[in-house]
Motif scaffolding. Structure first.
Motif, short mmCIF file in Angstrom:
data_model
loop_
_atom_site.label_atom_id
_atom_site.label_comp_id
_atom_site.label_asym_id
_atom_site.label_seq_id
_atom_site.Cartn_x
_atom_site.Cartn_y
_atom_site.Cartn_z
N PRO A 1 0.82 -1.21 0.00
CA PRO A 1 0.00 0.00 0.00
C PRO A 1 0.86 1.27 0.00
O PRO A 1 1.96 1.28 0.54
CB PRO A 1 -0.81 -0.11 1.29
N GLY A 2 0.32 2.30 -0.63
CA GLY A 2 1.06 3.58 -0.71
C GLY A 2 2.23 3.47 -1.65
O GLY A 2 2.07 3.13 -2.82
N LEU A 3 3.40 3.70 -1.15
CA LEU A 3 4.64 3.62 -1.93
C LEU A 3 4.93 2.15 -2.23
O LEU A 3 5.09 1.34 -1.31
CB LEU A 3 5.77 4.23 -1.09
N ASP A 4 4.98 1.77 -3.50
CA ASP A 4 5.23 0.35 -3.80
C ASP A 4 6.73 0.04 -3.66
O ASP A 4 7.56 0.92 -3.45
CB ASP A 4 4.67 -0.05 -5.17
N GLY A 5 7.05 -1.23 -3.77
CA GLY A 5 8.42 -1.68 -3.56
C GLY A 5 9.43 -1.12 -4.54
O GLY A 5 10.58 -0.87 -4.18
N LEU A 6 9.02 -0.90 -5.78
CA LEU A 6 9.95 -0.35 -6.76
C LEU A 6 10.21 1.13 -6.49
O LEU A 6 11.34 1.60 -6.60
CB LEU A 6 9.43 -0.57 -8.19
N GLN A 7 9.17 1.86 -6.10
CA GLN A 7 9.36 3.28 -5.74
C GLN A 7 10.23 3.39 -4.50
O GLN A 7 11.13 4.23 -4.43
CB GLN A 7 8.00 3.94 -5.50
N ALA A 8 9.97 2.55 -3.52
CA ALA A 8 10.77 2.55 -2.30
C ALA A 8 12.22 2.18 -2.61
O ALA A 8 13.16 2.80 -2.09
CB ALA A 8 10.19 1.58 -1.28
N SER A 9 12.42 1.20 -3.48
CA SER A 9 13.78 0.79 -3.86
C SER A 9 14.53 1.93 -4.53
O SER A 9 15.72 2.14 -4.26
CB SER A 9 13.73 -0.42 -4.80
N ALA A 10 13.84 2.67 -5.39
CA ALA A 10 14.48 3.81 -6.06
C ALA A 10 14.92 4.85 -5.05
O ALA A 10 16.04 5.38 -5.12
CB ALA A 10 13.53 4.42 -7.09
N ALA A 11 14.06 5.15 -4.08
CA ALA A 11 14.40 6.14 -3.06
C ALA A 11 15.58 5.66 -2.20
O ALA A 11 16.49 6.43 -1.88
CB ALA A 11 13.19 6.43 -2.17
N ILE A 12 15.57 4.38 -1.85
CA ILE A 12 16.64 3.82 -1.03
C ILE A 12 17.95 3.80 -1.81
O ILE A 12 19.01 4.14 -1.28
CB ILE A 12 16.26 2.43 -0.51
N ARG A 13 17.90 3.40 -3.07
CA ARG A 13 19.12 3.35 -3.89
C ARG A 13 19.74 4.74 -4.02
O ARG A 13 20.96 4.88 -4.03
CB ARG A 13 18.83 2.80 -5.30
N ALA A 14 18.91 5.76 -4.13
CA ALA A 14 19.43 7.13 -4.25
C ALA A 14 20.18 7.54 -2.98
O ALA A 14 21.22 8.19 -3.06
CB ALA A 14 18.29 8.10 -4.53
N ALA A 15 19.67 7.14 -1.83
CA ALA A 15 20.29 7.52 -0.56
C ALA A 15 21.38 6.55 -0.10
O ALA A 15 22.35 6.96 0.52
CB ALA A 15 19.21 7.61 0.52
N LEU A 16 21.21 5.28 -0.43
CA LEU A 16 22.12 4.23 0.04
C LEU A 16 22.53 3.32 -1.12
O LEU A 16 22.07 2.18 -1.23
CB LEU A 16 21.45 3.39 1.14
N PRO A 17 23.38 3.81 -2.00
CA PRO A 17 23.69 3.05 -3.22
C PRO A 17 24.39 1.70 -2.98
O PRO A 17 24.34 0.83 -3.85
CB PRO A 17 24.58 4.00 -4.01
N ARG A 18 25.00 1.50 -1.82
CA ARG A 18 25.70 0.24 -1.55
C ARG A 18 24.78 -0.83 -0.97
O ARG A 18 25.16 -2.00 -0.89
CB ARG A 18 26.88 0.50 -0.61
N THR A 19 23.58 -0.44 -0.56
CA THR A 19 22.64 -1.41 -0.01
C THR A 19 22.20 -2.37 -1.11
O THR A 19 21.87 -1.97 -2.22
CB THR A 19 21.41 -0.70 0.58
N LYS A 20 22.19 -3.65 -0.79
CA LYS A 20 21.82 -4.68 -1.76
C LYS A 20 20.33 -4.97 -1.60
O LYS A 20 19.88 -5.36 -0.52
CB LYS A 20 22.67 -5.92 -1.54
N ILE A 21 19.60 -4.77 -2.69
CA ILE A 21 18.15 -4.96 -2.66
C ILE A 21 17.78 -6.19 -3.47
O ILE A 21 18.22 -6.35 -4.60
CB ILE A 21 17.41 -3.72 -3.21
#
Length: 127
Positions: free
Chosen positions: A59-79
């Motif tokens: 619900p709300g922010l889907d997983g792909l949108q959330a992944s994009a936001a996280i990748r922008a802030a934490l590029p080394r995090t493995k998703i």
């Protein structure tokens, strides 16, 4: 010790993954759970997890949108995308975001353990 964030809107999925991680003595600390994409982004910014298991349809922010936001802030995090949706447009978008894997539910616990163990080893090598 690497950290793990599990983002899925289904409580049983989150708890099952946490149980598998604990049962198989995978060294993750902390193991944090998010019930939607917005919460996943917020928790990722707080704990800076090494690995994220991310559902797509939430619900709300889907997983792909959330992944994009996280990748922008934490590029080394493995998703890793962990979803029931075997649709090429989703896979394509996920790959463009740089996810390390796209897994379909239901996933066998042994396969999940194998993938998480490989990523732990990769993280240890990178550090």
């Amino acid at each position: 010790m690497p950290s793990l964030l599990v983002a899925d809107d289904t409580p049983i999925i989150r708890s099952t993954i946490a149980h598998v991680v604990e049962r198989d003595l995978l060294d993750f600390s902390p193991v944090v759970q998010a019930s939607n994409g917005a919460q996943a982004v917020e928790l990722a910014q707080q704990i800076k997890p090494d690995i994220i298991l991310m559902d797509i349809k939430m619900p709300g922010l889907d997983g792909l949108q959330a992944s994009a936001a996280i990748r922008a802030a934490l590029p080394r995090t493995k998703i890793i995308i962990l979803t029931a949706y075997d649709e090429f447009p989703y896979v394509q978008r996920a790959l463009k975001l740089g996810v390390v894997d796209y897994l379909l539910k239901p996933i066998r616990p042994a396969k999940l353990v194998e993938i998480l163990t490989q990523l732990q080893q990769q993280i240890a090598t990178e550090q």
